[in-house]
Scaffold this motif. Structure first.
Motif, mmCIF file in Angstrom:
data_model
loop_
_atom_site.group_PDB
_atom_site.id
_atom_site.type_symbol
_atom_site.label_atom_id
_atom_site.label_comp_id
_atom_site.label_asym_id
_atom_site.label_seq_id
_atom_site.Cartn_x
_atom_site.Cartn_y
_atom_site.Cartn_z
ATOM 1 N N ILE A 32 0.840 -1.206 0.000
ATOM 2 C CA ILE A 32 0.000 0.000 0.000
ATOM 3 C C ILE A 32 0.870 1.250 0.000
ATOM 4 C CG2 ILE A 32 -1.603 1.362 1.416
ATOM 5 C CD1 ILE A 32 -2.829 -1.391 2.268
ATOM 6 N N GLU A 33 1.904 1.259 0.813
ATOM 7 C CA GLU A 33 2.793 2.427 0.865
ATOM 8 C C GLU A 33 3.447 2.687 -0.495
ATOM 9 O OE1 GLU A 33 6.070 4.322 3.877
ATOM 10 O OE2 GLU A 33 5.996 2.138 3.715
ATOM 11 N N LEU A 34 3.901 1.630 -1.156
ATOM 12 C CA LEU A 34 4.499 1.793 -2.487
ATOM 13 C C LEU A 34 3.473 2.339 -3.482
ATOM 14 C CD1 LEU A 34 6.636 -1.463 -2.791
ATOM 15 C CD2 LEU A 34 7.485 0.889 -2.639
ATOM 16 N N GLN A 35 2.260 1.803 -3.437
ATOM 17 C CA GLN A 35 1.215 2.263 -4.350
ATOM 18 C C GLN A 35 0.846 3.723 -4.078
ATOM 19 O OE1 GLN A 35 1.674 0.187 -6.668
ATOM 20 N NE2 GLN A 35 -0.446 -0.302 -7.071
ATOM 21 N N LEU A 36 0.792 4.116 -2.816
ATOM 22 C CA LEU A 36 0.495 5.511 -2.486
ATOM 23 C C LEU A 36 1.586 6.441 -3.024
ATOM 24 C CD1 LEU A 36 -0.884 5.222 1.155
ATOM 25 C CD2 LEU A 36 -2.149 5.948 -0.885
ATOM 26 N N ASP A 37 2.829 5.991 -2.935
ATOM 27 C CA ASP A 37 3.936 6.795 -3.460
ATOM 28 C C ASP A 37 3.850 6.957 -4.980
ATOM 29 O OD1 ASP A 37 4.962 7.140 -0.932
ATOM 30 O OD2 ASP A 37 6.491 5.582 -1.141
ATOM 31 N N ARG A 38 3.211 5.999 -5.650
ATOM 32 C CA ARG A 38 3.095 6.042 -7.107
ATOM 33 C C ARG A 38 1.855 6.796 -7.584
ATOM 34 N NH1 ARG A 38 4.482 -0.285 -7.645
ATOM 35 N NH2 ARG A 38 6.732 -0.106 -7.436
ATOM 36 N N MET A 39 0.978 7.141 -6.653
ATOM 37 C CA MET A 39 -0.264 7.827 -7.049
ATOM 38 C C MET A 39 0.048 9.216 -7.614
ATOM 39 S SD MET A 39 -3.006 6.825 -4.092
ATOM 40 C CE MET A 39 -4.364 7.680 -4.898
ATOM 41 N N MET A 40 -0.916 9.712 -8.325
ATOM 42 C CA MET A 40 -0.794 11.028 -8.935
ATOM 43 C C MET A 40 -0.544 12.093 -7.863
ATOM 44 S SD MET A 40 -3.462 12.617 -11.660
ATOM 45 C CE MET A 40 -3.393 11.094 -12.571
ATOM 46 N N ARG A 41 0.281 13.043 -8.211
ATOM 47 C CA ARG A 41 0.607 14.144 -7.307
ATOM 48 C C ARG A 41 -0.456 15.238 -7.415
ATOM 49 N NH1 ARG A 41 3.285 11.689 -3.935
ATOM 50 N NH2 ARG A 41 5.198 10.725 -4.621
ATOM 51 N N PRO A 42 -0.645 16.008 -6.333
ATOM 52 C CA PRO A 42 -1.663 17.070 -6.354
ATOM 53 C C PRO A 42 -1.433 18.140 -7.424
ATOM 54 C CG PRO A 42 -0.904 16.670 -4.117
ATOM 55 C CD PRO A 42 -0.021 15.870 -5.029
ATOM 56 N N ALA A 54 -11.210 8.404 -5.366
ATOM 57 C CA ALA A 54 -10.424 7.198 -5.073
ATOM 58 C C ALA A 54 -9.644 7.351 -3.776
ATOM 59 C CB ALA A 54 -9.476 6.891 -6.231
ATOM 60 N N VAL A 55 -8.983 8.479 -3.589
ATOM 61 C CA VAL A 55 -8.182 8.654 -2.373
ATOM 62 C C VAL A 55 -9.091 8.756 -1.143
ATOM 63 C CG1 VAL A 55 -7.881 11.184 -2.273
ATOM 64 C CG2 VAL A 55 -6.026 9.684 -1.555
ATOM 65 N N ASN A 56 -10.277 9.311 -1.303
ATOM 66 C CA ASN A 56 -11.218 9.360 -0.186
ATOM 67 C C ASN A 56 -11.736 7.973 0.171
ATOM 68 O OD1 ASN A 56 -11.013 12.098 0.335
ATOM 69 N ND2 ASN A 56 -12.662 12.631 -1.061
ATOM 70 N N LEU A 57 -11.975 7.124 -0.826
ATOM 71 C CA LEU A 57 -12.381 5.741 -0.564
ATOM 72 C C LEU A 57 -11.261 4.969 0.138
ATOM 73 C CD1 LEU A 57 -14.249 4.836 -3.878
ATOM 74 C CD2 LEU A 57 -15.254 5.068 -1.598
ATOM 75 N N ILE A 58 -10.047 5.180 -0.315
ATOM 76 C CA ILE A 58 -8.888 4.539 0.320
ATOM 77 C C ILE A 58 -8.798 4.953 1.783
ATOM 78 C CG2 ILE A 58 -6.355 4.506 0.384
ATOM 79 C CD1 ILE A 58 -6.539 4.790 -2.763
ATOM 80 N N ASN A 59 -8.941 6.261 2.036
ATOM 81 C CA ASN A 59 -8.859 6.765 3.405
ATOM 82 C C ASN A 59 -9.969 6.200 4.282
ATOM 83 O OD1 ASN A 59 -6.548 8.224 2.929
ATOM 84 N ND2 ASN A 59 -7.652 10.093 2.418
ATOM 85 N N ALA A 60 -11.175 6.058 3.734
ATOM 86 C CA ALA A 60 -12.285 5.498 4.506
ATOM 87 C C ALA A 60 -12.000 4.045 4.891
ATOM 88 C CB ALA A 60 -13.585 5.602 3.703
ATOM 89 N N GLN A 61 -11.479 3.274 3.952
ATOM 90 C CA GLN A 61 -11.184 1.870 4.243
ATOM 91 C C GLN A 61 -10.009 1.740 5.215
ATOM 92 O OE1 GLN A 61 -10.896 -0.276 0.543
ATOM 93 N NE2 GLN A 61 -13.065 -0.008 0.099
ATOM 94 N N LEU A 62 -8.998 2.579 5.044
ATOM 95 C CA LEU A 62 -7.869 2.545 5.973
ATOM 96 C C LEU A 62 -8.311 2.958 7.375
ATOM 97 C CD1 LEU A 62 -4.983 3.968 3.769
ATOM 98 C CD2 LEU A 62 -5.266 1.611 4.575
#
Length: 77
Positions: A32-42, A54-62
């Motif tokens: 997960i940490e590697l995938q977060l590092d690869r996500m699009m930048r703001p 997508a990032v809000n869904l990830i945050n809700a599940q985490l």
């Protein structure tokens, strides 16, 4: 009719299963940490509302996982 002799079953210990599950959880966290590092930048010009969703869904599940860990460990926030 002959009597069938059975072996006495050994009690199943939870430690090996717990250790295995714990290692899988740690491996998933690293992934997960590697995938977060690869996500699009703001500041990316390709950023869209779907990425925000997508990032809000990830945050809700985490957050659910964090709550479960707190409850399992007896931690109350």
């Amino acid at each position: 009719m002959s009597k069938v002799q059975t072996l006495n079953p050994r009690p199943i210990e939870p430690a090996p299963a717990y250790e295995n599950g714990h290692q899988i959880a740690r491996d998933l966290l690293r992934h997960i940490e590697l995938q977060l590092d690869r996500m699009m930048r703001p500041d990316s010009k390709d950023l869209r509302w779907q990425h925000v969703r997508a990032v809000n869904l990830i945050n809700a599940q985490l957050s659910e996982v964090a709550t479960l860990l707190d409850e399992t460990s007896g931690v109350r926030n």
